[in-house]
Design a protein around this motif. Structure first.
Motif: not given
Length: 304
Positions: A50-57, A94-98, A105-110, A112-115
């Protein structure tokens, strides 16, 4: 232990760690080879996250937001799906996150598409993450010279030596030195005010860096005015260059014996321009062009 339970253990049991680096549970013999193969398969497997679980690094590589480019990417993924996976690592804080290594940019696009995001998952420490990000950046043609230079400067501030930076960006030490010459001479606030300036290559940035000490940071930032990053670069560079000496021209009306003015002559140190106006001026101009060679010959003869 039954073979079924053994394979289950290989797939699910947590790996041991040596100096913070995960290792396979079994390291020797046939079982070690099987364990290594399974870990290799894991590293090559594409997972959905899920893109909601992905942080920048990692380090910042882009200077411009490029909303238009992101909109194009969203449209492309909507129509054709995500063709290239991103690279992630597990968030060490933070466990369970990436955390995204590359493919922001692909993460941001997905998102926005809720994919879900198709991703490869790697076990990387902070150093390995930045080197991997740099290697990905070196292969991308859309990053400008100053964006790559900024990435190299960030690596220097984090303590990476020149060899690692060269390996990360796939460039030699000479190019790195030129990049750092620019980032050392041009204040970061000025670079951010200009933006990526994709049309301004290495040589023009080096020229700006050579002239930058003529002005203070506030003056350079104030000069960065324009609708695009390229135009802002041109504005800053122009503000640093010596103004051209004024070319003072004198104008003289072309008044004939009959009192008629048929045009004007403008003279400067570099040239003389004769402008003929009105029907009579145009007619005289046609005749003058026809007789120009003869007039020039007469002039040469008059000089002896």
């Amino acid at each position: 232990m039954a073979r079924k339970d053994l394979l289950k253990g290989l797939m699910e049991a947590p790996a041991a760690k040596v100096d913070g680096a995960p290792l396979p549970r079994f390291e020797r013999g046939a079982i070690g080879a099987v364990s290594k193969s399974i870990n290799d398969l894991r590293s090559r497997a594409i997972i959905d996250v899920s893109p909601e679980l992905i942080d920048n690094a990692g380090l910042k590589d882009r200077l411009d937001a490029d909303a238009e480019g992101l909109a194009d990417l969203i449209a492309s993924i909507r129509d054709y799906g995500q063709q290239v996976p991103v690279l992630l690592r597990q968030n060490p804080h933070q466990e369970g996150r990436y955390e995204v290594v590359y493919g922001r940019r692909r993460v941001a696009a997905l998102k926005a598409l809720n994919q879900p995001v198709k991703a490869l998952l790697r076990q990387l420490n902070d150093r390995e993450l930045i080197v991997a990000q740099g290697q990905e950046n070196s292969a991308r043609k859309d990053l400008s010279f100053i964006e790559k230079a900024g990435f190299a400067a960030q690596m220097v501030r984090l303590g990476f030596d020149r060899k690692v930076i060269c390996d990360a960006l796939s460039i030699d030490k000479t190019v790195i030195s030129r990049m750092l010459t620019v980032t050392d001479a041009v204040p970061e606030a000025v670079i951010l005010a200009i933006g990526s300036a994709p049309s301004a290559g290495r040589d023009r940035w080096l020229a700006l860096a050579k002239l930058a000490p003529r002005r203070n940071q506030a003056q350079l930032v104030a000069a960065a005015v324009g609708p695009s990053s390229d135009s802002r670069f041109e504005a800053v560079l122009a503000s640093l260059q010596d103004p051209r000496p004024a070319n003072r021209a004198t104008a003289q009306a072309l008044e004939m014996e009959n009192g008629r003015i048929i045009g004007v002559a403008r003279r400067s140190s570099q040239k003389t321009v004769i402008e003929l106006r009105g029907p009579e001026g145009q007619e005289f101009g046609d005749w003058l062009l026809f007789e120009l060679e003869s007039a020039y010959r007469n002039w040469l003869e008059s000089k002896g």
